[in-house]
Design an enzyme around this catalytic site. Structure first.
Site, PDB file in Angstrom:
ATOM      1  CE1 TYR A  64      15.417  14.264 103.270  1.00 56.01           C
ATOM      2  CE2 TYR A  64      14.563  12.454 104.530  1.00 56.01           C
ATOM      3  CZ  TYR A  64      14.817  13.847 104.310  1.00 56.01           C
ATOM      4  OH  TYR A  64      14.158  14.669 105.189  1.00 56.01           O
ATOM      5  CG  ASP A 159      13.373  12.783 108.259  1.00 56.90           C
ATOM      6  OD1 ASP A 159      12.936  13.455 107.046  1.00 56.90           O
ATOM      7  OD2 ASP A 159      13.088  11.610 108.293  1.00 56.90           O
ATOM      8  CB  SER A 160      10.841  18.932 108.698  1.00 55.78           C
ATOM      9  OG  SER A 160       9.907  19.606 107.683  1.00 55.78           O
TER      10      SER A 160
HETATM   11  N1  AAT Z   1      12.106  10.119 106.383  1.00 53.90           N
HETATM   12  C1  AAT Z   1      11.041  10.355 105.558  1.00 53.90           C
HETATM   13  C2  AAT Z   1      10.979  11.717 105.153  1.00 53.90           C
HETATM   14  C3  AAT Z   1      10.122  12.786 105.453  1.00 53.90           C
HETATM   15  S1  AAT Z   1       9.141  12.522 106.777  1.00 53.90           S
HETATM   16  C4  AAT Z   1       8.681  13.692 107.766  1.00 53.90           C
HETATM   17  C5  AAT Z   1       8.090  13.672 109.045  1.00 53.90           C
HETATM   18  O1  AAT Z   1       7.958  14.960 109.561  1.00 53.90           O
HETATM   19  C6  AAT Z   1       6.646  13.024 109.069  1.00 53.90           C
HETATM   20  O2  AAT Z   1       6.738  11.824 109.810  1.00 53.90           O
HETATM   21  C7  AAT Z   1       5.724  14.050 109.627  1.00 53.90           C
HETATM   22  O3  AAT Z   1       4.719  13.463 110.463  1.00 53.90           O
HETATM   23  C8  AAT Z   1       6.893  15.001 110.515  1.00 53.90           C
HETATM   24  N2  AAT Z   1       6.263  16.162 111.097  1.00 53.90           N
HETATM   25  C9  AAT Z   1       5.750  17.446 110.172  1.00 53.90           C
HETATM   26  N3  AAT Z   1       5.707  18.224 110.922  1.00 53.90           N
HETATM   27  C10 AAT Z   1       6.245  17.838 112.196  1.00 53.90           C
HETATM   28  C11 AAT Z   1       6.367  18.582 113.349  1.00 53.90           C
HETATM   29  N4  AAT Z   1       5.852  20.001 113.450  1.00 53.90           N
HETATM   30  N5  AAT Z   1       6.719  18.085 114.524  1.00 53.90           N
HETATM   31  C12 AAT Z   1       7.209  16.963 114.429  1.00 53.90           C
HETATM   32  N6  AAT Z   1       7.056  15.937 113.260  1.00 53.90           N
HETATM   33  C13 AAT Z   1       6.642  16.604 112.143  1.00 53.90           C
HETATM   34  C14 AAT Z   1      10.367  14.225 105.099  1.00 53.90           C
HETATM   35  C15 AAT Z   1       9.858  13.893 103.354  1.00 53.90           C
HETATM   36  C16 AAT Z   1      10.412  15.152 102.569  1.00 53.90           C
HETATM   37  C17 AAT Z   1       9.444  15.195 101.564  1.00 53.90           C
HETATM   38  C18 AAT Z   1       9.746  16.378 100.495  1.00 53.90           C
HETATM   39  N7  AAT Z   1       8.812  16.454  99.467  1.00 53.90           N
END
Ligand code: AAT
EC number: 2.5.1.16
Length: 292
Positions: A64, A159-160
């Protein structure tokens, strides 16, 4: 629910739940935004779970993090300013840092607990924070982009987490509009865009919003991540009006960059062939995505 196993149950994938055998729970907390769990699994190493949803495992995070980073950054030459939204674990930062042309890496993660937990339990992922080019902001990515100066970034990587919870707005049109504004002409964005098997409705919406907003290229790519729902995950790749970007033909080959391999170690997943292949879609998805 099987005792001693973690099952990923969510209305986003009704009727199914991937399970991992738990050896030990290492951390359990509740931040202002979400429940945070880290456990040692039997066969996938340590696992980070937010609100019951797997964000990464040590065994397959490379697929990923490498794809969401190098698909956009290898599609343009000399990326200099990069913004990461979410990605608080640091894995995307680790991958961006392989690019020696990059001068500035801004990251806006909403949840400080994710950053702290990653530093404590996932040192090989959080190593991304050790790069001196990284500037961390704890805050909402939506607000950060609204306030970002126009035409600033060569690339934005979103990366959300899934659109239930704090990441909801990261899948909506106004957010994509601010990304478009913050990018330079011919700049690129790559956003986490869910699974072809589970979320064609979400993907359809993202594609049609992006076609309206981004006047350069708009493409969907996907890859295999065994511990994500349905075992695959996709990315929406768009470029802004300006110099043409052909996402399907990488021109900045990080996988062949000897100095990057020397300083950061070899890539585990990404290569130029898998980059191009990631844009080949199954017929059922091609039909929908091409018609938008
Ligand atoms: N790299 C690991 C994969 C991820 S992490 C997604 C990150 O987005 C999390 O740390 C979360 O706290 C952050 N996040 C969520 N909303 C916001 C926002 N509004 N602003 C900034 N950061 C945010 C993704 C995994 C995907 C899962 C698939 N099923």
């Amino acid at each position: 629910v099987i005792p001693g196993w973690f099952s990923e149950i969510s209305p986003m994938w009704p009727g199914e739940a991937h399970s991992l055998k738990v050896e030990k729970i290492l951390f359990q907390g509740k931040s202002d935004y979400q429940d945070v769990i880290v456990f040692q699994s039997a066969t996938y190493g340590k696992v980070l779970v937010l609100d019951g949803v797997i964000q990464l495992t040590e065994r397959d995070e490379c697929a990923y993090q490498e794809m969401i980073t190098h698909l956009p950054l290898c599609s343009i030459s000399n990326p200099k300013k990069v913004l990461v939204i979410g990605g608080g674990d640091g894995g995307v930062l680790r991958e961006v840092a392989r690019h020696s042309s990059v001068e500035q890496i801004d990251i806006c993660e909403i949840d400080k607990m994710v950053v702290d937990v990653a530093k404590q339990y996932f040192p090989n992922v959080a190593v991304g924070y050790e790069d001196p080019r990284v500037n961390l902001v704890i805050g909402d990515g939506v607000a950060f982009l609204k306030n970002a100066a126009e035409g600033t970034y060569d690339a934005v990587i979103v990366d959300s987490s899934d659109p239930i919870g704090p990441a909801k707005e990261l899948f909506e049109k106004p957010f994509f509009e601010s990304v478009n504004r913050a990018l330079r002409p011919g700049g690129v964005v790559c956003t986490q865009a869910e699974s072809l098997w589970l979320h064609m409705d979400i993907i359809e919406d993202i594609v049609s919003n992006c076609r309206e907003i981004f006047k350069g290229s708009v493409n969907y790519a996907w890859t295999s991540v065994p511990t994500y729902p349905s075992g695959v995950i996709g990315f929406m790749l768009c470029s802004t009006e300006g110099p043409h970007v052909d996402f399907k033909k990488p021109l900045n080959p990080i996988d062949a960059d000897e100095s990057s391999i020397k300083s950061h170690g070899p890539l585990k997943f990404y290569n130029a062939e898998i980059h191009s292949a990631a844009f080949c879609l199954p017929s059922f998805a091609k039909k929908v995505i091409d018609s938008k």
